[in-house]
Design a protein around this motif. Structure first.
Motif, PDB file in Angstrom:
ATOM      1  N   ALA A 295      36.283  34.646  43.368  1.00  0.00           N
ATOM      2  CA  ALA A 295      36.396  33.114  44.096  1.00  0.00           C
ATOM      3  C   ALA A 295      36.137  32.320  43.008  1.00  0.00           C
ATOM      4  CB  ALA A 295      35.471  32.990  45.201  1.00  0.00           C
ATOM      5  N   ALA A 296      35.045  32.333  42.379  1.00  0.00           N
ATOM      6  CA  ALA A 296      34.616  31.264  41.278  1.00  0.00           C
ATOM      7  C   ALA A 296      35.970  30.943  40.274  1.00  0.00           C
ATOM      8  CB  ALA A 296      33.726  31.730  40.371  1.00  0.00           C
ATOM      9  N   VAL A 297      36.485  32.271  39.850  1.00  0.00           N
ATOM     10  CA  VAL A 297      37.593  32.178  38.875  1.00  0.00           C
ATOM     11  C   VAL A 297      38.811  31.478  39.281  1.00  0.00           C
ATOM     12  CG1 VAL A 297      39.257  33.565  37.125  1.00  0.00           C
ATOM     13  CG2 VAL A 297      36.664  33.955  37.541  1.00  0.00           C
ATOM     14  N   VAL A 298      39.199  31.981  40.637  1.00  0.00           N
ATOM     15  CA  VAL A 298      40.262  31.524  41.117  1.00  0.00           C
ATOM     16  C   VAL A 298      40.232  29.971  41.696  1.00  0.00           C
ATOM     17  CG1 VAL A 298      41.604  31.566  43.504  1.00  0.00           C
ATOM     18  CG2 VAL A 298      40.961  33.564  42.401  1.00  0.00           C
ATOM     19  N   ALA A 299      38.973  29.472  42.382  1.00  0.00           N
ATOM     20  CA  ALA A 299      38.750  28.199  42.463  1.00  0.00           C
ATOM     21  C   ALA A 299      38.999  27.286  41.362  1.00  0.00           C
ATOM     22  CB  ALA A 299      37.512  27.777  43.220  1.00  0.00           C
TER      23      ALA A 299
ATOM     24  N   ALA B 240      38.573  33.393  56.611  1.00  0.00           N
ATOM     25  CA  ALA B 240      39.108  33.103  57.739  1.00  0.00           C
ATOM     26  C   ALA B 240      40.710  33.502  57.909  1.00  0.00           C
ATOM     27  CB  ALA B 240      39.225  31.568  58.323  1.00  0.00           C
ATOM     28  N   PHE B 241      41.431  33.445  56.690  1.00  0.00           N
ATOM     29  CA  PHE B 241      42.707  33.970  56.691  1.00  0.00           C
ATOM     30  C   PHE B 241      42.895  35.325  56.136  1.00  0.00           C
ATOM     31  CE2 PHE B 241      42.449  29.480  55.530  1.00  0.00           C
ATOM     32  CZ  PHE B 241      43.229  28.904  56.630  1.00  0.00           C
ATOM     33  N   GLY B 242      41.759  36.073  56.204  1.00  0.00           N
ATOM     34  CA  GLY B 242      41.763  37.645  55.897  1.00  0.00           C
ATOM     35  C   GLY B 242      41.616  37.902  54.530  1.00  0.00           C
ATOM     36  N   VAL B 243      41.472  36.819  53.608  1.00  0.00           N
ATOM     37  CA  VAL B 243      41.049  37.142  52.255  1.00  0.00           C
ATOM     38  C   VAL B 243      39.618  37.205  51.787  1.00  0.00           C
ATOM     39  CG1 VAL B 243      41.739  36.201  49.997  1.00  0.00           C
ATOM     40  CG2 VAL B 243      43.330  35.877  51.846  1.00  0.00           C
ATOM     41  N   ASN B 244      39.105  38.025  51.695  1.00  0.00           N
ATOM     42  CA  ASN B 244      37.783  38.201  51.305  1.00  0.00           C
ATOM     43  C   ASN B 244      37.664  38.231  49.515  1.00  0.00           C
ATOM     44  OD1 ASN B 244      35.926  38.134  53.505  1.00  0.00           O
ATOM     45  ND2 ASN B 244      37.268  39.539  54.307  1.00  0.00           N
ATOM     46  N   LEU B 245      37.184  37.281  48.989  1.00  0.00           N
ATOM     47  CA  LEU B 245      36.946  37.429  47.762  1.00  0.00           C
ATOM     48  C   LEU B 245      35.450  37.475  47.302  1.00  0.00           C
ATOM     49  CD1 LEU B 245      39.447  34.745  46.621  1.00  0.00           C
ATOM     50  CD2 LEU B 245      39.926  37.067  46.592  1.00  0.00           C
ATOM     51  N   SER B 246      35.204  38.135  46.195  1.00  0.00           N
ATOM     52  CA  SER B 246      33.787  38.170  45.904  1.00  0.00           C
ATOM     53  C   SER B 246      33.579  36.850  45.259  1.00  0.00           C
ATOM     54  CB  SER B 246      33.587  39.379  44.764  1.00  0.00           C
ATOM     55  OG  SER B 246      34.333  39.131  43.555  1.00  0.00           O
TER      56      SER B 246
ATOM     57  N   ILE C 132      35.976  24.800  45.907  1.00  0.00           N
ATOM     58  CA  ILE C 132      35.372  26.295  45.571  1.00  0.00           C
ATOM     59  C   ILE C 132      34.806  26.846  46.935  1.00  0.00           C
ATOM     60  CG2 ILE C 132      33.078  27.315  44.799  1.00  0.00           C
ATOM     61  CD1 ILE C 132      33.342  25.261  42.358  1.00  0.00           C
ATOM     62  N   PHE C 133      34.168  25.879  47.922  1.00  0.00           N
ATOM     63  CA  PHE C 133      33.960  26.189  49.153  1.00  0.00           C
ATOM     64  C   PHE C 133      34.905  26.757  50.009  1.00  0.00           C
ATOM     65  CE2 PHE C 133      29.852  23.094  49.483  1.00  0.00           C
ATOM     66  CZ  PHE C 133      29.423  24.030  48.741  1.00  0.00           C
ATOM     67  N   PHE C 134      36.139  26.118  49.916  1.00  0.00           N
ATOM     68  CA  PHE C 134      37.238  26.609  50.796  1.00  0.00           C
ATOM     69  C   PHE C 134      37.531  28.024  50.152  1.00  0.00           C
ATOM     70  CE2 PHE C 134      42.022  27.302  50.956  1.00  0.00           C
ATOM     71  CZ  PHE C 134      41.927  26.669  52.409  1.00  0.00           C
ATOM     72  N   VAL C 135      37.771  28.219  48.998  1.00  0.00           N
ATOM     73  CA  VAL C 135      38.220  29.701  48.337  1.00  0.00           C
ATOM     74  C   VAL C 135      37.315  30.764  48.891  1.00  0.00           C
ATOM     75  CG1 VAL C 135      38.680  30.873  46.480  1.00  0.00           C
ATOM     76  CG2 VAL C 135      39.654  28.644  46.705  1.00  0.00           C
ATOM     77  N   TYR C 136      36.080  30.387  48.724  1.00  0.00           N
ATOM     78  CA  TYR C 136      34.943  31.372  48.772  1.00  0.00           C
ATOM     79  C   TYR C 136      34.581  31.607  50.406  1.00  0.00           C
ATOM     80  CZ  TYR C 136      30.476  34.058  48.124  1.00  0.00           C
ATOM     81  OH  TYR C 136      29.681  35.130  48.354  1.00  0.00           O
ATOM     82  N   PHE C 137      34.152  30.341  50.891  1.00  0.00           N
ATOM     83  CA  PHE C 137      33.944  30.536  52.521  1.00  0.00           C
ATOM     84  C   PHE C 137      34.957  30.299  53.475  1.00  0.00           C
ATOM     85  CE2 PHE C 137      30.185  28.520  50.273  1.00  0.00           C
ATOM     86  CZ  PHE C 137      29.335  29.537  50.653  1.00  0.00           C
TER      87      PHE C 137
END
Lengths: 254, 222
Positions: free
Chosen positions: B91-95, B81-87, B72-77
């Motif tokens: 990020a919650a659903v994706v992770a 760094a790879f240019g992907v900003n998720l709300s 979850i931290f990886f996806v959100y925070f």
């Protein structure tokens, strides 16, 4: 000379280091019933399974009506499509029936028509119903496999293969998993098929069936064809000692 | 300031309700994503294309070998760094979907492998393609085998949504933390949401029983 329905040339099949078929050459003409006998492990089932490429041979070729299963120099996709088309022309009946348990008898028989022949539902249903009636199962159309006896299941399985109008039918010990009292109803269907001129390869231990129905009986042992002869000859004067000793054992036990 | 204060729970009922709705929402959306990923990865895992097999194997190992919280931290925070900003909600659903998909992949694969080989052979011998046989013959039968363990995984997913409190998603656990922050009474809030989680999972367990029964019935097994 008419083109044989099935032509098998130099067929070899190995599983790892174990060579199960060691050079099989065989031709079957239209309308012929060939019965294959032999001890377990002799390669007879593998031969059938190679005949519709459920097992891919290690070497050699299998042809249906002169068309080989394996195409030279084509992509995997083209070869796969060709295999599907070829398999639809070869009906197979399994020892353990392998009916689709989540489908009714009728739906089992319709499955190939719908998925492979792309037939409309109404037409497929008519066709399947008609075929099931012919094997005496008109009252079991909506029964699921679990609700049928072994003999009934196998008759559905035969019908499922037959409805595709195959050029040849393969029977892989079709009665071996049945209770003794259910064997005859399945053999009757097979006899009737042979009489109607269906081309069949039958792996079986039913010697009476072989005697009555087979044009030729073929004895296999250790991955090779030991001998092949009309039944009267095979059962009265087999040429090879291996055949004699196998027949002695099997005829004594029945 | 002692004992168990039921009135407190009643007082904050609207907040608990809001949190419960969020938890249900994140559970269902992540589940949908997880099922899609799991199905895809299961099919890759048994593909005859080696590259797909390795890909699926690597994915499943990575997911199951690392904590969900780190994912979850990886996806959100980490993704920015790879240019992907998720709300946070996305990020919650994706992770969670990615996480649960890794577990479902193996459950689905086990289900597919659990269907008798003779079924595939019967389908192929009729001339059906690999895909047709999978879709029409194997998967419907695998579904029946998959329901109980998949329901277990769904339960894990529901409980896992509590990890989303760490990225400020206002689901049940987050709501409880906020209530505790105001009231300084941890017992009531955490017991209350514990009961809610339990009830949600009880519904899933019962749903699985119904689903399994109705599948069995539709397949003539009952």
């Amino acid at each position: 000379m008419p083109e044989p329905v099935i032509r098998i040339k130099n067929l070899r099949k190995s599983f790892g280091d174990n060579e199960v078929l060691r050079g099989i050459n065989l031709e079957i003409e239209a309308g012929e019933t060939l019965v294959v006998i032999g001890p377990s492990g002799s390669g007879k089932s593998t031969l059938l399974r190679c005949t519709n490429y459920l097992e891919v041979p290690t070497s050699g070729s299998v042809e249906v009506d002169g068309v080989p299963f394996a195409l030279p120099n084509v992509s995997r996709r083209v070869q796969e499509r060709h295999l599907n088309k070829m398999r639809a022309q070869v009906g197979m009946v399994f020892q353990r029936f392998n009916l689709f348990p989540h489908k009714t008898a009728l739906a089992n028989v319709m499955e190939g028509l719908l998925a492979v022949r792309q037939m409309g539902r109404a037409e497929a249903e008519n066709r399947a119903t008609e075929m099931l009636e012919r094997v005496g199962l008109s009252d079991k159309l909506n029964a699921y496999p679990a609700q049928l006896s072994g003999g009934q299941q196998q008759r559905v399985a035969i019908t499922r293969a037959l409805v595709m109008e195959p050029k040849v039918m393969l029977f892989d010990e079709a009665t071996s998993a049945l209770d003794p009292e259910l064997i005859e109803e399945v053999l009757m269907v097979m006899r009737q098929l042979a009489n109607e001129g269906m081309t069949m390869i039958v792996v079986t231990h039913e010697m009476d069936f072989a005697r009555d129905v087979a044009r030729e009986v073929m004895f296999m042992d250790d991955g090779v064809i030991v001998e092949k002869a009309p039944p009267e000859e095979m059962f009265s004067s087999p040429k090879h000692e291996r055949t004699r000793s196998f027949l002695r054992k099997i005829l004594r036990s029945s | 300031m002692s004992g168990f204060d039921f009135d407190l729970i009643v007082e904050y009922l609207p907040d608990f309700w809001r949190g419960a709705k969020a938890t249900i929402f994140y559970s269902l959306t992540s589940l949908a994503l997880a099922v899609a990923i799991g199905m895809f990865m299961a099919l890759c895992r048994i593909s005859h294309v080696a590259l797909l097999r390795w890909l699926a194997r690597g994915y499943i190992d990575a997911i199951r070998g690392t904590p969900a919280l780190i994912q979850i931290f990886f996806v959100y925070f980490g993704m920015p760094a790879f240019g992907v900003n998720l709300s946070a909600p996305t990020a919650a659903v994706v992770a969670l979907g990615i996480n649960s998909g890794g577990y479902l992949a193996e459950i689905f694969r086990a289900g597919i492998m659990g269907v008798d080989r003779g079924q595939t052979e019967a389908g192929r011998s009729l001339g059906m393609s690999y895909g047709q046989t999978m879709w029409r013959i194997t998967l419907p039968q695998a579904a029946l085998l998959v329901v109980p363990p998949a329901a277990g995984e769904f339960t894990n997913l529901v409980k896992g949504t509590s990890l989303l409190s760490t990225i400020s998603v206002a689901e049940l656990t987050r709501v409880a933390q906020q209530i505790v922050g105001v009231t300084f009474r941890p017992i009531e809030a955490y017991v209350a949401i514990g009961v809610v989680y339990y009830c949600l999972n009880a519904v899933i367990a019962q749903g699985a029983v119904w689903l399994e029964r109705s599948l069995r019935r539709s397949q003539g097994l009952e």
